[in-house]
Design a protein around this motif. Structure first.
Motif, PDB file in Angstrom:
ATOM      1  N   UNK A   1       0.815  -1.206  -0.004  1.00 42.30           N
ATOM      2  CA  UNK A   1       0.019  -0.050  -0.060  1.00 42.30           C
ATOM      3  C   UNK A   1       0.828   1.234  -0.066  1.00 42.30           C
ATOM      4  N   UNK A   2       1.788   1.601  -0.351  1.00 38.63           N
ATOM      5  CA  UNK A   2       3.268   1.661   0.283  1.00 38.63           C
ATOM      6  C   UNK A   2       3.163   1.908   1.958  1.00 38.63           C
ATOM      7  N   UNK A   3       3.395   0.859   2.639  1.00 34.20           N
ATOM      8  CA  UNK A   3       3.444   1.311   4.052  1.00 34.20           C
ATOM      9  C   UNK A   3       4.589   0.658   4.532  1.00 34.20           C
ATOM     10  N   UNK A   4       4.976   1.113   5.602  1.00 37.22           N
ATOM     11  CA  UNK A   4       6.375   0.659   6.134  1.00 37.22           C
ATOM     12  C   UNK A   4       6.213   0.033   7.584  1.00 37.22           C
ATOM     13  N   UNK A   5       7.157  -0.925   7.861  1.00 39.73           N
ATOM     14  CA  UNK A   5       7.258  -1.612   9.195  1.00 39.73           C
ATOM     15  C   UNK A   5       8.337  -1.416   9.946  1.00 39.73           C
ATOM     16  N   UNK A   6       8.618  -0.791  11.012  1.00 37.45           N
ATOM     17  CA  UNK A   6       9.659  -0.657  11.651  1.00 37.45           C
ATOM     18  C   UNK A   6       9.730  -1.614  12.970  1.00 37.45           C
ATOM     19  N   UNK A   7      10.642  -2.350  13.218  1.00 35.91           N
ATOM     20  CA  UNK A   7      10.937  -3.120  14.480  1.00 35.91           C
ATOM     21  C   UNK A   7      12.031  -2.919  15.178  1.00 35.91           C
ATOM     22  N   UNK A   8      12.124  -2.532  16.331  1.00 35.08           N
ATOM     23  CA  UNK A   8      13.348  -2.526  17.008  1.00 35.08           C
ATOM     24  C   UNK A   8      13.294  -3.213  18.535  1.00 35.08           C
ATOM     25  N   UNK A   9      14.451  -3.675  18.982  1.00 39.20           N
ATOM     26  CA  UNK A   9      14.532  -3.966  20.135  1.00 39.20           C
ATOM     27  C   UNK A   9      15.948  -3.300  20.810  1.00 39.20           C
ATOM     28  N   UNK A  10      15.535  -2.398  21.749  1.00 41.12           N
ATOM     29  CA  UNK A  10      16.699  -1.535  22.379  1.00 41.12           C
ATOM     30  C   UNK A  10      17.244  -2.076  23.736  1.00 41.12           C
ATOM     31  N   UNK A  11      18.492  -2.074  23.788  1.00 42.98           N
ATOM     32  CA  UNK A  11      18.984  -2.592  25.093  1.00 42.98           C
ATOM     33  C   UNK A  11      19.158  -1.340  25.879  1.00 42.98           C
ATOM     34  N   UNK A  12      18.612  -1.712  27.280  1.00 46.78           N
ATOM     35  CA  UNK A  12      18.383  -0.604  28.383  1.00 46.78           C
ATOM     36  C   UNK A  12      19.192  -0.921  29.685  1.00 46.78           C
ATOM     37  N   UNK A  13      19.531   0.204  30.133  1.00 43.81           N
ATOM     38  CA  UNK A  13      20.218   0.043  31.779  1.00 43.81           C
ATOM     39  C   UNK A  13      21.753  -0.564  31.523  1.00 43.81           C
ATOM     40  N   UNK A  14      22.547  -0.066  30.965  1.00 41.65           N
ATOM     41  CA  UNK A  14      22.505   1.189  29.923  1.00 41.65           C
ATOM     42  C   UNK A  14      22.427   0.911  28.562  1.00 41.65           C
TER      43      UNK A  14
END
Length: 169
Positions: free
Chosen positions: A130-143
């Motif tokens: 459709x033109x759509x977009x998918x963004x997936x993220x996993x962010x490391x925290x502390x720190x």
């Protein structure tokens, strides 16, 4: 150390609004700047922290509202599993045939687990129909390894992972 998962889908045109995907400069425009530059700075400064758009730098997800966190995990493997489940969920809608390849998606999940074990962030993006977009993220925290000064968006969860269901837009 723990990990937060993020998911965004939406129109590609909205994703391309890069000014809303980067945090504002720490200093506002100097006195005497053009009024439109000052106004634009104020708009971006107000919009970035609350916009659900994926930031240009993955670590900056940590500055976004806690309501955007789709899951929190102590173990990298659990975070990578969540990522794999989202890839499997959205794969039928990927616009490119090669992105739907199961062995390729499996390699992405394995690579993500390794990166997370090393303390790095993981971010994947795919064009959808459709033109759509998918963004997936996993962010490391502390720190966060890329930016140790970023605050954790949620209180740390002990024991079992806390996850929320992704909403499809």
């Amino acid at each position: 150390m723990h990990h937060h998962g993020y998911l965004w889908t939406g129109p590609k045109q909205r994703f391309d609004q890069e000014a809303l995907r980067r945090p504002p400069h720490p200093e506002s425009p100097p006195a005497g700047s053009r009024p439109e530059a000052i106004q634009r700075y104020r708009e971006v400064a107000a919009a970035f922290p609350t916009a659900d758009l994926p930031p240009l730098e993955t670590a900056y997800w940590l500055l976004k509202p806690r309501s955007l966190v789709r899951g929190t995990w102590e173990e990298p493997k659990e975070a990578a599993t969540w990522l794999g489940e989202r890839l499997a969920e959205y794969a039928p809608h990927f616009s490119a045939d090669r992105d739907r390849d199961c062995s390729r998606l499996g390699r992405l999940v394995d690579d993500a687990a390794g990166q997370l074990r090393a303390g790095a962030d993981v971010s994947y993006g795919f064009y959808l129909e459709r033109p759509s977009y998918l963004s997936l993220a996993v962010v490391t925290c502390s720190p966060n390894r890329a930016n140790a000064g970023l605050p954790c968006p949620t209180a740390r969860v002990s024991g079992a992972a806390r996850t929320t269901s992704p909403s499809r837009e």
